[in-house]
Design a protein around this motif. Sequence first.
Motif, PDB file in Angstrom:
ATOM      1  N   GLU A   1      -6.386  10.123  -1.424  1.00 53.82           N
ATOM      2  CA  GLU A   1      -5.299   9.522  -0.660  1.00 53.82           C
ATOM      3  C   GLU A   1      -3.953   9.698  -1.354  1.00 53.82           C
ATOM      4  OE1 GLU A   1      -5.077   5.479   1.977  1.00 53.82           O
ATOM      5  OE2 GLU A   1      -5.446   5.217  -0.166  1.00 53.82           O
ATOM      6  N   GLN A   2      -3.926   9.573  -2.674  1.00 55.72           N
ATOM      7  CA  GLN A   2      -2.660   9.702  -3.404  1.00 55.72           C
ATOM      8  C   GLN A   2      -2.105  11.121  -3.319  1.00 55.72           C
ATOM      9  OE1 GLN A   2      -2.342   6.626  -6.770  1.00 55.72           O
ATOM     10  NE2 GLN A   2      -0.961   6.838  -5.204  1.00 55.72           N
ATOM     11  N   LEU A   3      -2.995  12.102  -3.387  1.00 56.06           N
ATOM     12  CA  LEU A   3      -2.562  13.493  -3.312  1.00 56.06           C
ATOM     13  C   LEU A   3      -1.998  13.814  -1.937  1.00 56.06           C
ATOM     14  CD1 LEU A   3      -2.361  16.260  -4.668  1.00 56.06           C
ATOM     15  CD2 LEU A   3      -4.715  16.724  -3.903  1.00 56.06           C
ATOM     16  N   VAL A   4      -2.696  13.350  -0.902  1.00 53.29           N
ATOM     17  CA  VAL A   4      -2.212  13.582   0.462  1.00 53.29           C
ATOM     18  C   VAL A   4      -0.866  12.888   0.671  1.00 53.29           C
ATOM     19  CG1 VAL A   4      -2.691  13.220   2.919  1.00 53.29           C
ATOM     20  CG2 VAL A   4      -4.552  13.849   1.360  1.00 53.29           C
TER      21      VAL A   4
ATOM     22  N   ARG B   1       0.838  -1.212   0.000  1.00 57.53           N
ATOM     23  CA  ARG B   1       0.000   0.000   0.000  1.00 57.53           C
ATOM     24  C   ARG B   1       0.869   1.257   0.000  1.00 57.53           C
ATOM     25  NH1 ARG B   1      -2.902   2.658   4.817  1.00 57.53           N
ATOM     26  NH2 ARG B   1      -4.068   4.326   3.793  1.00 57.53           N
ATOM     27  N   LEU B   2       1.908   1.268   0.831  1.00 51.38           N
ATOM     28  CA  LEU B   2       2.783   2.441   0.882  1.00 51.38           C
ATOM     29  C   LEU B   2       3.472   2.646  -0.460  1.00 51.38           C
ATOM     30  CD1 LEU B   2       3.978   4.660   2.792  1.00 51.38           C
ATOM     31  CD2 LEU B   2       5.947   3.137   3.050  1.00 51.38           C
ATOM     32  N   PHE B   3       3.889   1.553  -1.091  1.00 49.76           N
ATOM     33  CA  PHE B   3       4.552   1.670  -2.388  1.00 49.76           C
ATOM     34  C   PHE B   3       3.598   2.259  -3.435  1.00 49.76           C
ATOM     35  CE2 PHE B   3       5.944   0.006  -6.516  1.00 49.76           C
ATOM     36  CZ  PHE B   3       7.269   0.439  -6.518  1.00 49.76           C
ATOM     37  N   ARG B   4       2.354   1.823  -3.420  1.00 48.34           N
ATOM     38  CA  ARG B   4       1.381   2.358  -4.376  1.00 48.34           C
ATOM     39  C   ARG B   4       1.154   3.848  -4.162  1.00 48.34           C
ATOM     40  NH1 ARG B   4      -1.451  -2.474  -3.113  1.00 48.34           N
ATOM     41  NH2 ARG B   4      -2.807  -1.312  -1.699  1.00 48.34           N
ATOM     42  N   LEU B   5       1.186   4.275  -2.907  1.00 49.44           N
ATOM     43  CA  LEU B   5       0.894   5.674  -2.590  1.00 49.44           C
ATOM     44  C   LEU B   5       2.096   6.591  -2.775  1.00 49.44           C
ATOM     45  CD1 LEU B   5      -1.267   5.257   0.654  1.00 49.44           C
ATOM     46  CD2 LEU B   5      -2.070   5.973  -1.605  1.00 49.44           C
ATOM     47  N   THR B   6       3.289   6.116  -2.458  1.00 48.11           N
ATOM     48  CA  THR B   6       4.460   7.001  -2.400  1.00 48.11           C
ATOM     49  C   THR B   6       5.635   6.563  -3.258  1.00 48.11           C
ATOM     50  OG1 THR B   6       5.456   5.830  -0.527  1.00 48.11           O
ATOM     51  CG2 THR B   6       3.835   7.546   0.001  1.00 48.11           C
ATOM     52  N   GLY B   7       5.665   5.305  -3.673  1.00 48.32           N
ATOM     53  CA  GLY B   7       6.833   4.791  -4.380  1.00 48.32           C
ATOM     54  C   GLY B   7       7.943   4.348  -3.452  1.00 48.32           C
ATOM     55  N   LEU B   8       7.728   4.419  -2.116  1.00 46.04           N
ATOM     56  CA  LEU B   8       8.740   3.988  -1.156  1.00 46.04           C
ATOM     57  C   LEU B   8       8.673   2.467  -1.014  1.00 46.04           C
ATOM     58  CD1 LEU B   8       8.295   6.681   1.657  1.00 46.04           C
ATOM     59  CD2 LEU B   8      10.127   6.553  -0.041  1.00 46.04           C
ATOM     60  N   ASP B   9       9.804   1.810  -1.171  1.00 45.11           N
ATOM     61  CA  ASP B   9       9.891   0.354  -1.058  1.00 45.11           C
ATOM     62  C   ASP B   9      10.593   0.025   0.255  1.00 45.11           C
ATOM     63  OD1 ASP B   9       9.923  -2.331  -1.494  1.00 45.11           O
ATOM     64  OD2 ASP B   9      11.348  -2.296  -3.154  1.00 45.11           O
ATOM     65  N   VAL B  10       9.807  -0.332   1.266  1.00 41.57           N
ATOM     66  CA  VAL B  10      10.353  -0.510   2.614  1.00 41.57           C
ATOM     67  C   VAL B  10       9.852  -1.823   3.199  1.00 41.57           C
ATOM     68  CG1 VAL B  10      10.384   1.998   2.909  1.00 41.57           C
ATOM     69  CG2 VAL B  10       8.465   0.684   3.824  1.00 41.57           C
TER      70      VAL B  10
ATOM     71  N   ASP C   1       1.920   7.571  10.274  1.00 37.58           N
ATOM     72  CA  ASP C   1       2.298   8.982  10.261  1.00 37.58           C
ATOM     73  C   ASP C   1       1.596   9.721   9.132  1.00 37.58           C
ATOM     74  OD1 ASP C   1       4.211  10.934  11.591  1.00 37.58           O
ATOM     75  OD2 ASP C   1       4.719  11.231   9.472  1.00 37.58           O
ATOM     76  N   LEU C   2       1.400   9.051   8.006  1.00 36.35           N
ATOM     77  CA  LEU C   2       0.643   9.641   6.902  1.00 36.35           C
ATOM     78  C   LEU C   2      -0.792   9.934   7.333  1.00 36.35           C
ATOM     79  CD1 LEU C   2       0.095  10.427   3.968  1.00 36.35           C
ATOM     80  CD2 LEU C   2      -0.083   7.989   3.411  1.00 36.35           C
ATOM     81  N   ASP C   3      -1.415   9.002   8.066  1.00 32.31           N
ATOM     82  CA  ASP C   3      -2.764   9.228   8.577  1.00 32.31           C
ATOM     83  C   ASP C   3      -2.797  10.403   9.562  1.00 32.31           C
ATOM     84  OD1 ASP C   3      -3.712   7.134   7.069  1.00 32.31           O
ATOM     85  OD2 ASP C   3      -3.618   5.669   8.711  1.00 32.31           O
ATOM     86  N   SER C   4      -1.777  10.492  10.412  1.00 34.99           N
ATOM     87  CA  SER C   4      -1.698  11.608  11.363  1.00 34.99           C
ATOM     88  C   SER C   4      -1.539  12.931  10.632  1.00 34.99           C
ATOM     89  CB  SER C   4      -0.512  11.399  12.319  1.00 34.99           C
ATOM     90  OG  SER C   4      -0.692  10.237  13.092  1.00 34.99           O
TER      91      SER C   4
END
Length: 424
Positions: free
Chosen positions: A327-330, A292-301, A312-315
């Motif tokens: 969600e993608q814009l945020v 999910r994080l990768f789809r939203l931000t491109g971060l591979d963790v 933290d993104l939700d906060s």
Amino acid sequence: MTQNLQITAARPDPALLDLPWDIPLISWPDDVLAALPRGISRHVVRFVRLSGRVLAIKEIGESVAHREYELLRRLNRLDVPSVVPVGVITGRRDANGERLEAVLVTEHLQFSLPYRALFSQALRPDTATRLIDALAVLLVRLHLVGFYWGDVSLSNTLFRRDAETFAAYLVDAETGDLHRELTPGQRNYDIDLARTNIIGELMDLAAGEMLDEEVDEVGIGDALVERYNELWDALTGAEYFVADDRWRVDAHIERLNRLGFDVGELEMTTDIDGTTVRIQPKVVDAGHHSNRLFRLTGLDVQENQARRLLNDLDSYAAATGRQNDGEQLVAHDWLRTVFEPTVNAVPRELRRKLEPAQIFHEVLDHRWYVSERAERDIPLPEAVASYVEDVLRHRPDEKALLGLPPGRQPSEDDPESDYFHLST
């Protein structure tokens, strides 16, 4: 002596030809070796820097090398946490024309640590438990794709930090085999062998005074079996409920998501009169939060790092009043205004110490700690500066050399050293 080298690789690197293949691996000169932590191995293993990356080279029989290479390739295609195979090199001869063993070449897993290197550092007393949890997850993932390991142990595993936990990676597939589906007997043998090996490895650490005196080696071995069985049952077991309780289908899926798994296929059947429903996952995939994080931000963790970053993104969305925005814009704005400035605030020479996502996780933890101590909300930039000076600057460099006391150089003559000589 003229070499007749044969390189089997999906993408051969010509620079491999520059390595001293006419010398037994155990005698390779310092100027081609890199110092990295290594675990206990039945074979000679060396690390080299080549073409901007670090490679692990293991001397092994030719047929076994080819077999392990193919197994690792298949595991990588199945997206199972394991080292990446580079190739197999055969046809080696020494200066006298004598045959030398073939070698298996794999990519070194950046920021990874063998378990002995972890225990050489000042870690929390529950380190052993967290390693066992990570190994249980890895073993379940391997068994889900039909991989029988045959030699489960801490020594055959590498660990990367994953927020407050660890993620485990298979590093040795020499005794493994890939099947369509494992029998209960095959799974139970792997589990029992894992328990026996881990108890022995922990007892070895205790004998070397590298383990906290309060650690129960047998209890931790038993905990691996318990943790494995709990996770296996949750991912593969069936659940029954009355037909009116259809909400339990979504609840079951959400429970697996919280464990870090996506449900790719769910089998649902009813009894003859339609009053009882049976559901059972048929296809489950690891990485719910990291995907999910990768789809939203491109971060591979790692999975738990992703869980922390998503929190933290939700906060961030709540603090900026943007819960109803796309969600993608945020996520894009959070990445640009929160995550990247935080990581970039760390001096470049210190960024090798930990992965960026792990740094961000530890900054959040540090911010909570200093805010509680100061009895006020500490701004994130101030928390980053405090974390860099008070915590990160004193951490070992986990991308390069780990676990060595200040000023100590690695030596193979030191029986307690898990490192090779360094020459860069």
